[in-house]
Design a protein around this motif. Structure first.
Motif, PDB file in Angstrom:
ATOM      1  N   GLY A 142       0.808  -1.212   0.000  1.00 33.05           N
ATOM      2  CA  GLY A 142       0.000   0.000   0.000  1.00 33.05           C
ATOM      3  C   GLY A 142       0.843   1.265   0.000  1.00 33.05           C
ATOM      4  O   GLY A 142       0.579   2.189   0.758  1.00 33.05           O
TER       5      GLY A 142
ATOM      6  N   GLU B 136       2.520   6.417   1.570  1.00 39.69           N
ATOM      7  CA  GLU B 136       1.514   5.377   1.779  1.00 39.69           C
ATOM      8  C   GLU B 136       0.190   5.769   1.137  1.00 39.69           C
ATOM      9  O   GLU B 136      -0.128   6.944   1.016  1.00 39.69           O
ATOM     10  CB  GLU B 136       1.271   5.177   3.274  1.00 39.69           C
TER      11      GLU B 136
ATOM     12  N   GLU C  92      -4.087   4.146   0.988  1.00 31.66           N
ATOM     13  CA  GLU C  92      -5.075   3.128   1.348  1.00 31.66           C
ATOM     14  C   GLU C  92      -6.395   3.507   0.700  1.00 31.66           C
ATOM     15  O   GLU C  92      -6.696   4.694   0.531  1.00 31.66           O
ATOM     16  CB  GLU C  92      -5.223   3.025   2.869  1.00 31.66           C
ATOM     17  N   GLN C  93      -7.149   2.511   0.308  1.00 28.07           N
ATOM     18  CA  GLN C  93      -8.416   2.767  -0.366  1.00 28.07           C
ATOM     19  C   GLN C  93      -9.509   3.033   0.667  1.00 28.07           C
ATOM     20  O   GLN C  93      -9.645   2.296   1.648  1.00 28.07           O
ATOM     21  CB  GLN C  93      -8.778   1.578  -1.238  1.00 28.07           C
TER      22      GLN C  93
END
Length: 128
Positions: free
Chosen positions: A20, A35, A37-38
């Motif tokens: 990620g 980083e 993230e969904q």
């Protein structure tokens, strides 16, 4: 594992879906990362960017975030910039085709962050 690479000289930016994050790799060593993230809406939230101080003086955070944003735009994904460095990058750079979902609080936090990269290594950017 999905992994795409953008190379500039001895510096590569790699998208690593397994971890990620986008990683900036210098001579085969991961020198930093941003980083992602969904979220529930399928957007990529960018909460944090770090560059190892051992790689100072190269502007790696700018290279990293720039390549990451170009890759996200090419994929047609939408980002949510939370990391103050990512917010500041996007305020100063046009990334054609990039879809951005701005959250006002994150823009306010970024406005309070230092205005320039650290001499210009940008090591430790985004550390909280």
């Amino acid at each position: 594992m999905s992994e795409d690479t953008q190379t500039t000289g001895d510096i590569e930016v790699v998208r690593n879906d397994e971890t990620g994050r986008y990683e900036v790799v210098v001579d085969g060593t991961v020198a930093g990362f941003t980083e992602f993230e969904q979220d529930d809406a399928g957007r990529l939230v960018f909460p944090h960017t770090v560059v190892d101080p051992a790689f100072s003086g190269r502007g790696l955070a700018t290279t990293l975030v720039g390549a990451a944003m170009e890759d996200v735009a090419a994929r047609g994904e939408t980002i949510v910039p939370v990391c103050s460095f990512v917010v500041k990058y996007l305020q100063g750079h046009d990334v054609p085709g990039l879809k951005i979902h701005w959250r006002e609080r994150d823009v306010e936090v970024a406005e309070q962050a230092p205005g320039r990269e650290q001499t210009p290594a940008d090591e430790g950017v985004g550390r909280e």
